[in-house]
Design an enzyme around this catalytic site. Structure first.
Site, PDB file in Angstrom:
ATOM      1  N   TYR A  75       0.651  -1.150   0.157  1.00  0.00           N
ATOM      2  CA  TYR A  75      -0.027  -0.092   0.032  1.00  0.00           C
ATOM      3  C   TYR A  75       0.940   1.594  -0.044  1.00  0.00           C
ATOM      4  O   TYR A  75       0.500   2.921  -0.186  1.00  0.00           O
ATOM      5  CB  TYR A  75      -0.771  -0.137   1.315  1.00  0.00           C
ATOM      6  CG  TYR A  75      -2.031  -1.039   1.217  1.00  0.00           C
ATOM      7  CD1 TYR A  75      -1.676  -2.263  -0.186  1.00  0.00           C
ATOM      8  CD2 TYR A  75      -3.596  -0.063   1.339  1.00  0.00           C
ATOM      9  CE1 TYR A  75      -2.920  -3.505   0.065  1.00  0.00           C
ATOM     10  CE2 TYR A  75      -4.334  -1.700   1.121  1.00  0.00           C
ATOM     11  CZ  TYR A  75      -4.404  -2.948   0.753  1.00  0.00           C
ATOM     12  OH  TYR A  75      -5.424  -4.044   0.443  1.00  0.00           O
ATOM     13  N   LYS A  79       2.253 -14.575   5.781  1.00  0.00           N
ATOM     14  CA  LYS A  79       2.541 -15.311   4.659  1.00  0.00           C
ATOM     15  C   LYS A  79       3.889 -15.439   4.897  1.00  0.00           C
ATOM     16  O   LYS A  79       4.177 -15.415   3.814  1.00  0.00           O
ATOM     17  CB  LYS A  79       1.970 -14.855   3.480  1.00  0.00           C
ATOM     18  CG  LYS A  79       1.739 -15.108   1.786  1.00  0.00           C
ATOM     19  CD  LYS A  79       0.959 -16.734   2.061  1.00  0.00           C
ATOM     20  CE  LYS A  79       0.605 -17.708   0.893  1.00  0.00           C
ATOM     21  NZ  LYS A  79      -0.014 -19.291   1.655  1.00  0.00           N
ATOM     22  N   ASP A  99      -3.928 -17.132   4.998  1.00  0.00           N
ATOM     23  CA  ASP A  99      -4.982 -17.694   4.300  1.00  0.00           C
ATOM     24  C   ASP A  99      -5.604 -18.861   5.343  1.00  0.00           C
ATOM     25  O   ASP A  99      -6.933 -18.831   5.190  1.00  0.00           O
ATOM     26  CB  ASP A  99      -4.370 -18.476   3.073  1.00  0.00           C
ATOM     27  CG  ASP A  99      -2.296 -19.664   3.259  1.00  0.00           C
ATOM     28  OD1 ASP A  99      -2.113 -18.905   3.820  1.00  0.00           O
ATOM     29  OD2 ASP A  99      -2.584 -20.413   2.019  1.00  0.00           O
ATOM     30  N   ASP A 136      -6.332  -6.033   5.505  1.00  0.00           N
ATOM     31  CA  ASP A 136      -7.283  -4.738   4.137  1.00  0.00           C
ATOM     32  C   ASP A 136      -8.344  -5.732   4.481  1.00  0.00           C
ATOM     33  O   ASP A 136      -9.544  -5.912   4.399  1.00  0.00           O
ATOM     34  CB  ASP A 136      -6.528  -4.245   2.969  1.00  0.00           C
ATOM     35  CG  ASP A 136      -7.710  -3.375   2.653  1.00  0.00           C
ATOM     36  OD1 ASP A 136      -8.741  -3.201   2.957  1.00  0.00           O
ATOM     37  OD2 ASP A 136      -7.445  -2.991   1.242  1.00  0.00           O
TER      38      ASP A 136
END
Ligand code: NAP
Length: 487
Positions: free
Chosen positions: A135, A182, A215, A239
């Site tokens: 971002y 991740k 995930d 987000d």
């Protein structure tokens, strides 16, 4: 003055009504806050669509920035981001201008807001890093057909967000913090958050600390959301996870949020300007009212905050609901719903509780720009990114030829993260964007900038390079990843 330091009696707040439904939800929250008896004064400022229309590309006028610099607290409605031309989001501009590094998004089950999860007691907070990661919006076209975005994560940014998450758990009497990353794939960027989380967690032995792959976190949120208390995560992950969490408890009409920094805090609902409902007195102001509750706690108005939160719970429990959940033909008007909450100030629900909140202690880290200082560093090679229409074998042969008598040798060529030269037997569809890795022939070595320039000059004779990355080692640890298939 730090935002978490005690203030004088009346707190001045910059209020930005915003676009679309913004003025309606902001007015609703202002009326309720005033009725709660909190000692607050408003300073109204503009930002968003009207400002863009006046030709200011940032969407945020200087007067608004000056007001925020003075008051340090903002209650804002949603701002429209123009689609299809160059302007940046005024929301993101505000968050970044004032280094509001933590985006705090609670999601709790509410009375009368029926969802498939009703009765399971969802009550969690997503603590999302708010200024770094993809971002930062640093993007480049590398070749006419290949784009690149930089995912920038700093050790300091990780430490600030992780410490905020643990402090939030303490302030709200919560027992667990999950760190969602991740890191299994992005070992340096996402991995930095995981490593910092594991280090900082040792300072909070009374809080259960768990790492979870993001995930799986998304999957577990759908499967068993009640297992989560606080989730701390990077900007992009946050987000997505925070929107997912708000959907579990009734959606955007009920999703508050706070952008917190050491200097400034900006309070806004998660939702946007929902233009189709603007001016119709039908939308749900709960998200912004609960956002104002977070603001009241931030400025130390704990009693007023609890009163407003209780009044929202009592109102919803009594069956007064806006059109988004009751149906727009029979739901309460925004103003009527606001009146009902004001009428319920001072009442308490038997069944629905409000947490006992303490002040949130924000982390204050050192101000050194070079926050992490290694004992040793070395440049052990160079990745040169080359745009080429050649197949890997031909490009490889040419680059080996060009560097035959150099101190650097071509170790491998990768394409979008997979080694394609020397051949590995893999079947890869290549793009015209090659990462050509050169390493120093004799170890240990440290590459000079002159040698970098010399290598680039050689490559430029026959190929088009578009960027380079030095291969760095800090404290004898590799500072770069290998391609898939590279040893
Ligand atoms: P949106 O304004 O959040 O609206 C999407 C849908 O969510 C609405 O059509 C409505 O659903 C529902 N909704 C949102 N807020 C609601 C509320 N308070 N009460 C009841 N229902 C509500 O998202 P968008 O349409 O994608 O974005 C519109 C504009 O807002 C864009 O310019 C965007 O850039 C901007 N935006 C600003 C912010 C911000 O300022 N922080 C955040 C997000 C978006 P139904 O249609 O199903 O009734």
């Amino acid at each position: 003055m730090d935002a978490d330091v005690a203030r004088s009696d009346t707190t001045l707040i910059t209020v930005i009504p915003g676009d679309g439904i913004g003025p309606e939800v902001v007015t609703s929250a202002q009326r309720i806050v005033e009725a709660s008896g909190a000692a607050i004064k408003w300073e109204e400022c503009e930002a968003g669509a009207e400002v863009f229309k006046k030709g200011l590309p940032s969407g945020v006028p200087t007067e608004t920035i000056e007001s925020i610099s003075r008051t340090r607290i903002v209650l804002k409605g949603p701002l429209e981001t123009p689609v299809g031309f160059g302007e940046k989001s005024a929301n993101v501009t505000l968050r970044k201008l004032f280094e509001t590094y933590a985006n705090i998004r609670p999601a709790r089950e509410l009375p009368g807001v029926t969802t498939p999860y009703s009765g399971r007691g969802i009550d969690l907070v997503v603590v999302r890093e708010n200024v770094e990661d993809l971002y930062a919006g640093i993007e480049y076209m590398q070749t006419p057909g290949v784009a690149q975005a930089l995912k920038i994560i700093s050790r300091k940014g990780c430490e600030k967000i992780v410490r905020t998450a643990f402090e939030l758990a303490l302030a709200e009497g919560r027992e667990k913090v999950h760190c969602a990353t991740k890191a299994n794939i992005m070992k340096f960027t996402e991995g930095m958050l995981k490593r910092v989380f594991e280090e900082v967690a040792r300072e909070y032995p009374d809080i259960e600390a768990n790492h979870i792959i993001v995930d799986n976190c998304a999957h577990q949120l759908v499967k068993r959301p009640e297992q989560f208390d606080v989730i701390v995560t990077t900007n992009m992950n946050g987000d997505i996870l925070s929107d997912e969490s708000s959907a579990l408890v009734g959606g955007l009409g009920f999703a508050p949020s706070a952008n917190i920094g050491n200097e400034v805090a900006i309070f806004e609902a998660v939702h946007g300007s929902a233009p189709k409902y603007a001016g119709k007195d039908v939308i749900n102001p709960t998200a912004l009212i609960l956002t104002a509750v977070m603001m009241l706690r931030h400025i130390g108005e704990f009693d007023a905050a609890a009163d407003v939160e209780h009044a929202v719970l009592v109102t919803l429990e009594s069956g007064v609901r806006t059109g988004d959940i009751a149906g727009y033909d029979k739901g309460a008007a925004t103003t009527a719903y606001t009146d009902a909450i004001i009428g319920n100030l001072g009442k308490r629900s038997e069944k629905w509780k409000v947490r006992d909140y303490k002040p949130l202690r924000l982390p204050h880290l050192g101000t050194d720009i070079d926050f992490v200082k290694p004992k040793t560093r070395a440049v052990v090679g160079l990745d040169v990114f080359v745009e080429s229409p050649l197949p890997p074998a031909e490009l490889g042969a040419s680059l080996m030829d060009l560097t035959r008598d150099s101190r650097l040798s071509l170790k491998m060529i990768g394409n979008r993260g997979t080694k394609v030269f020397p051949p590995t037997g893999a079947i890869t569809d290549v793009a015209d964007h090659y990462r050509c890795r050169f390493v120093i022939r004799e170890k240990p070595g440290d590459l000079s900038d002159d040698e970098v320039h010399e290598l680039l000059q050689r490559i430029s004779l026959q190929h088009r390079w578009m960027h380079i990355e030095k291969l760095l080692e800090f404290d004898d640890e590799l500072g770069f990843t290998r391609d898939q298939g590279e040893n």
